[in-house]
Design a protein around this motif. Sequence first.
Motif, PDB file in Angstrom:
ATOM      1  N   LEU A 150      20.755  -3.713 -34.426  1.00 33.05           N
ATOM      2  CA  LEU A 150      20.591  -3.655 -35.882  1.00 33.05           C
ATOM      3  C   LEU A 150      21.783  -4.223 -36.628  1.00 33.05           C
ATOM      4  CD1 LEU A 150      19.200   0.002 -36.111  1.00 33.05           C
ATOM      5  CD2 LEU A 150      17.875  -2.119 -36.152  1.00 33.05           C
ATOM      6  N   PRO A 174      24.289  -6.516 -38.548  1.00 36.64           N
ATOM      7  CA  PRO A 174      23.969  -7.718 -39.329  1.00 36.64           C
ATOM      8  C   PRO A 174      24.836  -8.922 -39.025  1.00 36.64           C
ATOM      9  CG  PRO A 174      25.308  -6.240 -40.649  1.00 36.64           C
ATOM     10  CD  PRO A 174      25.096  -5.556 -39.326  1.00 36.64           C
ATOM     11  N   TYR A 220      26.444 -12.277 -37.896  1.00 39.45           N
ATOM     12  CA  TYR A 220      25.830 -13.571 -37.581  1.00 39.45           C
ATOM     13  C   TYR A 220      26.855 -14.323 -36.736  1.00 39.45           C
ATOM     14  CZ  TYR A 220      23.161 -17.887 -38.664  1.00 39.45           C
ATOM     15  OH  TYR A 220      22.421 -19.040 -38.594  1.00 39.45           O
ATOM     16  N   ARG A 252      11.620  -9.145 -40.042  1.00 37.47           N
ATOM     17  CA  ARG A 252      12.394  -8.088 -39.384  1.00 37.47           C
ATOM     18  C   ARG A 252      11.906  -7.836 -37.968  1.00 37.47           C
ATOM     19  NH1 ARG A 252      15.743  -4.678 -41.953  1.00 37.47           N
ATOM     20  NH2 ARG A 252      14.834  -5.324 -43.956  1.00 37.47           N
ATOM     21  N   GLY A 305      29.663  -6.766 -37.222  1.00 41.96           N
ATOM     22  CA  GLY A 305      29.409  -6.174 -38.524  1.00 41.96           C
ATOM     23  C   GLY A 305      29.965  -6.903 -39.723  1.00 41.96           C
ATOM     24  N   ALA A 315      27.950 -11.517 -42.330  1.00 37.87           N
ATOM     25  CA  ALA A 315      27.055 -10.364 -42.221  1.00 37.87           C
ATOM     26  C   ALA A 315      26.068 -10.246 -43.371  1.00 37.87           C
ATOM     27  CB  ALA A 315      27.885  -9.077 -42.137  1.00 37.87           C
ATOM     28  N   GLY A 316      26.239 -11.010 -44.442  1.00 38.67           N
ATOM     29  CA  GLY A 316      25.307 -10.907 -45.554  1.00 38.67           C
ATOM     30  C   GLY A 316      24.131 -11.855 -45.479  1.00 38.67           C
ATOM     31  N   VAL A 329      21.790 -12.545 -42.961  1.00 40.72           N
ATOM     32  CA  VAL A 329      20.542 -11.987 -42.435  1.00 40.72           C
ATOM     33  C   VAL A 329      19.932 -10.976 -43.396  1.00 40.72           C
ATOM     34  CG1 VAL A 329      19.556 -10.595 -40.571  1.00 40.72           C
ATOM     35  CG2 VAL A 329      21.125 -12.468 -40.039  1.00 40.72           C
ATOM     36  N   PRO A 330      20.683  -9.983 -43.922  1.00 42.55           N
ATOM     37  CA  PRO A 330      20.066  -9.061 -44.887  1.00 42.55           C
ATOM     38  C   PRO A 330      19.556  -9.756 -46.138  1.00 42.55           C
ATOM     39  CG  PRO A 330      22.132  -8.169 -44.056  1.00 42.55           C
ATOM     40  CD  PRO A 330      22.060  -9.586 -43.590  1.00 42.55           C
ATOM     41  N   SER A 331      20.247 -10.789 -46.615  1.00 40.18           N
ATOM     42  CA  SER A 331      19.784 -11.474 -47.824  1.00 40.18           C
ATOM     43  C   SER A 331      18.456 -12.169 -47.591  1.00 40.18           C
ATOM     44  CB  SER A 331      20.835 -12.489 -48.284  1.00 40.18           C
ATOM     45  OG  SER A 331      20.970 -13.544 -47.349  1.00 40.18           O
ATOM     46  N   TYR A 383      26.086  -8.183 -51.001  1.00 40.30           N
ATOM     47  CA  TYR A 383      26.100  -7.727 -49.611  1.00 40.30           C
ATOM     48  C   TYR A 383      27.554  -7.641 -49.170  1.00 40.30           C
ATOM     49  CZ  TYR A 383      21.168  -8.879 -49.845  1.00 40.30           C
ATOM     50  OH  TYR A 383      19.845  -8.934 -50.205  1.00 40.30           O
ATOM     51  N   HIS A 387      31.192  -8.999 -46.050  1.00 37.70           N
ATOM     52  CA  HIS A 387      30.764 -10.301 -45.544  1.00 37.70           C
ATOM     53  C   HIS A 387      31.994 -11.184 -45.428  1.00 37.70           C
ATOM     54  CE1 HIS A 387      28.280 -14.045 -45.315  1.00 37.70           C
ATOM     55  NE2 HIS A 387      29.306 -14.553 -45.976  1.00 37.70           N
TER      56      HIS A 387
END
Length: 660
Positions: free
Chosen positions: A37, A39, A41, A111, A461, A465-466, A468-470, A625, A628
């Motif tokens: 899980l 985030p 990258y 997801r 982490g 890291a922003g 993928v969530p974005s 996010y 990052h």
Amino acid sequence: MTRPTRSTSTNFVQNNKAAVSWIVYVLLIGLRLIFVLLPGYVHPDEFFQSGQEALFFSSTRATVAWEFESHNAIRSVVPPWFLTVLPLRFYAFVCHLVSPGDWSIDRLSGRELLLVPRLFVALLSIFTVDVCVWRMGRLKNQEREIKCTDANNGWESLSTVPLEVIVLASSWPALVLLNRPFSNSLETMCLACLLQVIFSTGSKFSTCRCIVVGAICAAGFFSRITFASFAAPIVLLFVHQRQSHYRDLDSIKQRSSLGNYVHGFLLDSFLMALGFIVVSGLFIWADTRFYQERHNDLIIPETAEDEGLKDAATTKLFGRPIFITPLNFLAYNSNATNLSQHGLHPRYIHALVNMPMLFGPLAILWYLQLFRMWFQYKSVKNEARQTPQSSHAWPMITSTCVGIGVSGLCVLSCAPHQEPRFLLPILIPLVVSVPCQKWTGRAAVLIWIIFNGVLLGFFGGLHQAGVVPSLLELNFGAKQPAAVVFYHTYMPPLFLTRSRSPESEKGVCNTFLDDPVSQTEHNDFRGRCDLKSKDGFNEMPIIDLKGTNESHLLDTLNDLLRCDLRATGKNGIQTIDEFTTADNFVYVVAPWTTISHSSLGDDARENPTFCLPKIGFDCEKIRTYHPHITTEDFPTWEGSIRTFWSQLELNVWNLSCRHC
């Protein structure tokens, strides 16, 4: 009530060593599964070489990596199919059994496409890499004459988890890289399977093992051709074992014949070649089908940069074209001009930078062990001259693992393009060959925990890291933007934007901008409109500006919004496409540092709805996010840790033509 002392806690751990080892290992396995899980990258190849885009994503918006284009064809499609499509099909099948309905892969959300392959790779690494290290750790202890409770199969009691397994499971490459569908992860698993076959305790000299060895070598070779550098010492050891077996048979029969050795060697070579050829044929067949279909659907550009590679992408067999991806990969990487496009590095980067980055203290101990073994070899050689009867031999497990590490490191260091993840398979021989039992003190354990904790936090982490969530949360409202522009980030994987649409029967018209900058000279800015009504996905156009400069960003925004034409009045608006309406807007996804450190970000932190001064866009920050980190646009130190930490963020800006 007396307070427990340090010696008391130490005695408790020693007396309950088995229970403590199992608790620690189970916790580490749980962390590996949970960390799917994370985030972080790590590298674009995690997404663009793993199959979510290239193999089954039928949308015209799919970003197919250049390696999978038919005029390049340097990657086999079987490894990404195995790591991504296979678990996704199984997941869809299970979901259909639990809840009957349309659970085809094309219906899965971004997801699901992200997490299911990661979870599959994490489980696969446990049953291949961890089991391999477990077995080799037990055998190494047996070679060192450590007492075993089960002498029949050479395994020590299963009540205690080997220290080598604990070291492996606690390393950050295992917690981050081995639960993501990198081709390097599959290469590591193939190496683990090969080692298990070689050091198998049952039916050691069965002829079937020769076929299995050849089959595994073919699978690893088509996954990455660098697998040959890791497998070579293992195959040589296997051949040596077979020859020793034939010698033992001759001694039992009290006869010796050179013909028996030659016959055995030829038979083993034939069986290994048979396994290699059969599996290679399956890979070539699958690759030829895939690339032939893409070749028929796509037009190969006439002005290809590398015509030699274009010609080498196909090989003729009985007059019919076939695709042999390892040959194309070798042809591409043999050209220094091609590698210069990906970055050239000094030959010592792997040994002096990437090894410590991946393995930290373990790499340093391994280097020390190499020097120790070399000096021991020199001293034994000198003693042998004086006393011919003297001899010295290192344990076979240790010698084999050292050979794997040296062979892989030396071969990979010859290439001018060097990335840390290329060395991931060396994790197995390092963990097994280094005598970790000598480094179990509190200071050593603390250094190991700190090193892996820092690298785990950075790559798992913080790093990019922003992004993928974005992408997973890109639908911020009912109305879609004209485009989503990613600026100074890693390549955005478009499959992450997929989500189940509640209105699957209604078509959504999206404008896809092939090259907005190249169309600045045209008054009529037209894109390509695709309806996504049947598959139930609501997609929006995404533009990746990579690390371009500020003027490129402003030109792109001007082409998308056309505020200058809108200001000319009604007649001017009529010349613009339908998507260019009065309430048109664009999302810009960019690190905070790229805005605040340029002329775009004047007073941006104090005013969240600031304007871009050069054109006068109305800007609103709608998502943040945090944390990052982008190493290419690192925040500047302003004397405060709190300020520095607050700048580690990725922002989503809503830009429109409403003037400030």
